[in-house]
Design an enzyme around this catalytic site. Sequence first.
Site, PDB file in Angstrom:
ATOM      1  N   GLU A 124       0.625  -0.926   0.111  1.00 51.10           N
ATOM      2  CA  GLU A 124       0.030   0.205   0.083  1.00 51.10           C
ATOM      3  C   GLU A 124       0.840   1.429  -0.077  1.00 51.10           C
ATOM      4  O   GLU A 124       0.652   2.266  -0.224  1.00 51.10           O
ATOM      5  CB  GLU A 124      -0.975   0.012   1.472  1.00 51.10           C
ATOM      6  CG  GLU A 124      -1.863  -1.425   1.179  1.00 51.10           C
ATOM      7  CD  GLU A 124      -2.833  -1.027   0.164  1.00 51.10           C
ATOM      8  OE1 GLU A 124      -3.143  -0.004  -0.634  1.00 51.10           O
ATOM      9  OE2 GLU A 124      -3.554  -2.416  -0.277  1.00 51.10           O
ATOM     10  N   ASP A 215      -0.357  -2.324  -9.868  1.00 49.40           N
ATOM     11  CA  ASP A 215      -1.337  -3.729  -9.634  1.00 49.40           C
ATOM     12  C   ASP A 215      -1.196  -4.206 -10.424  1.00 49.40           C
ATOM     13  O   ASP A 215      -2.008  -3.902 -12.039  1.00 49.40           O
ATOM     14  CB  ASP A 215      -2.690  -3.373  -9.210  1.00 49.40           C
ATOM     15  CG  ASP A 215      -2.955  -3.147  -7.093  1.00 49.40           C
ATOM     16  OD1 ASP A 215      -1.377  -2.728  -6.725  1.00 49.40           O
ATOM     17  OD2 ASP A 215      -3.969  -2.796  -7.427  1.00 49.40           O
TER      18      ASP A 215
END
Length: 276
Positions: A124, A215
């Site tokens: 994150e 991602d």
Amino acid sequence: MAKLTLLLAFHNHQPEGNFDDVFHTGYDNCYRPLLDTVAAHPSVRLTLHHTGPLLEWLDKNRPGYLADLRELALRGQVEILGGGFYEPMLAVLPDDDAAGQIAMMSQFCAERFGAVPRGMWLAERVWEPALAERIARTGLEYTLTDDTHFRYAGIDGDLFGYYVTEKAGWPLAIFPIEKELRYAIPFLPVDQTMGVLDGILTRAGRDVVITYGDDGEKFGMWPGTKEWVWGTGWLGQFFTRLTERAERIATSTFSDVLDRQAPTGRVYLPTASYEE
């Protein structure tokens, strides 16, 4: 002629305990076609990260994938990115636990891929200044954070190459992830995406290094992306264009840049996380 070196990092992740059908869907719609497309474009170099639970699932259910990834790593086309094995936010762990998570991932990568990671994916993109020492003590040399972290530190303008931070004398290189690229890849048409890269190079007017990191699930698992990325052949077309434009836009790996280029500067980032 000025040249742009593009660093591509794909973060493939599944959490511990996720449903088995999600792993299967991710493999079929994202991870396998992504790896196959990389293999079909041998002049395109990039970096791949997989979370520990995903690696364990692949090892048990799709061992051929790990064998193919090992081959790409050994021939130098793909750099393997490390990290905390179960993708923890390292800033909230005790020192020994954080070191153990990183060591577990590094050992897995060494055994399965024949490559000990030199850098890590930061879960994150949660950054805390003390992480510089915590990460560097494990032997890792670099990580990636969003460019917004650098904005919070008061740095304006384009961010090229990598910066060095430190804590208690332990240095760590940090590559800033370009937000403009995160929003372009793979969502803009290939011609427009190439235009974004050309625009960055034109603004710079000199040789530069720029980082994309996001991602891997954007390439087949996000809504509509299976049809866009694979149905229209977006990623294959993008890699083909990069191959054709290699004299102006070249792909490389983070370790290669570390080995051949000095840092852009020193930076001390404040506590921050993935903006979205």
